[in-house]
Scaffold this motif. Structure first.
Motif, PDB file in Angstrom:
ATOM      1  N   SER A  75      31.600  34.609  41.738  1.00  0.00           N
ATOM      2  CA  SER A  75      32.998  34.468  41.345  1.00  0.00           C
ATOM      3  C   SER A  75      33.513  35.735  40.670  1.00  0.00           C
ATOM      4  CB  SER A  75      33.152  33.272  40.402  1.00  0.00           C
ATOM      5  OG  SER A  75      34.462  33.180  39.938  1.00  0.00           O
ATOM      6  N   VAL A  76      32.752  36.239  39.733  1.00  0.00           N
ATOM      7  CA  VAL A  76      33.178  37.435  38.995  1.00  0.00           C
ATOM      8  C   VAL A  76      33.270  38.652  39.913  1.00  0.00           C
ATOM      9  CG1 VAL A  76      32.468  39.062  37.186  1.00  0.00           C
ATOM     10  CG2 VAL A  76      32.397  36.599  36.754  1.00  0.00           C
ATOM     11  N   GLY A  78      33.995  38.497  42.999  1.00  0.00           N
ATOM     12  CA  GLY A  78      35.025  38.259  44.004  1.00  0.00           C
ATOM     13  C   GLY A  78      34.473  38.216  45.414  1.00  0.00           C
ATOM     14  N   ARG A 115      40.292  36.111  39.012  1.00  0.00           N
ATOM     15  CA  ARG A 115      38.969  35.838  39.594  1.00  0.00           C
ATOM     16  C   ARG A 115      38.638  34.349  39.515  1.00  0.00           C
ATOM     17  NH1 ARG A 115      37.715  39.768  42.887  1.00  0.00           N
ATOM     18  NH2 ARG A 115      37.098  41.672  41.874  1.00  0.00           N
ATOM     19  N   GLU A 118      40.695  32.413  42.126  1.00  0.00           N
ATOM     20  CA  GLU A 118      40.163  32.642  43.474  1.00  0.00           C
ATOM     21  C   GLU A 118      38.907  31.803  43.697  1.00  0.00           C
ATOM     22  OE1 GLU A 118      39.528  36.907  43.422  1.00  0.00           O
ATOM     23  OE2 GLU A 118      41.077  37.133  44.958  1.00  0.00           O
TER      24      GLU A 118
END
Length: 133
Positions: A75-76, A78, A115, A118
């Motif tokens: 996640s971080v 992306g 982030r 998303e």
């Protein structure tokens, strides 16, 4: 060409990946148009390292915790397609959708709302696919 020992490690890594993901990894490893000849080597080496070396190391960090860490990292960074796989692994290993949402709350605090949103969007899709929405 891989040695029989390397092929054995690759087979074990693929089996571990399938157990973690709940689906075969091979469909993600198929050759793509224009792929260089050594592309298969890269995929084999990355698979063995990830699913043969890193994921099985449960003596200090259990699979469930490792899955939460992996969701956070994807996640971080992306990396949204890999995030789908990490979310599947998490759900297949006892992590609840509510715990995953808490990860995104934490990601928003430390890595930014963009982030986190998303990642949450991808997570919502994976929850729906898994019947956990």
């Amino acid at each position: 060409m891989a040695t029989p020992q390397e092929e054995g490690r690759y087979s074990e890594a693929l089996a571990n990946a399938e157990r973690l993901l709940g689906m075969p990894l091979e469909k993600f490893l198929e050759p793509t148009a224009g792929e260089p000849a050594n592309g298969a080597d890269f995929k084999r080496l990355a698979t063995v390292h990830t699913f043969g070396d890193a994921w099985p190391r449960t003596e200090n960090l259990d699979t469930r915790t490792r899955a939460l860490v992996s969701v956070t990292i994807a996640s971080v960074l992306g990396t949204l397609e890999p995030l789908r796989g990490q979310l599947r692994i998490a759900l297949n290993n006892g992590v609840t959708p509510e715990e995953i949402v808490e990860v995104f709350i934490h990601v928003a605090a430390y890595a930014g709302a963009a982030r986190a949103f998303e990642g949450y969007r991808i997570a919502s899709q994976v929850f729906a696919e898994a019947g956990q929405a």
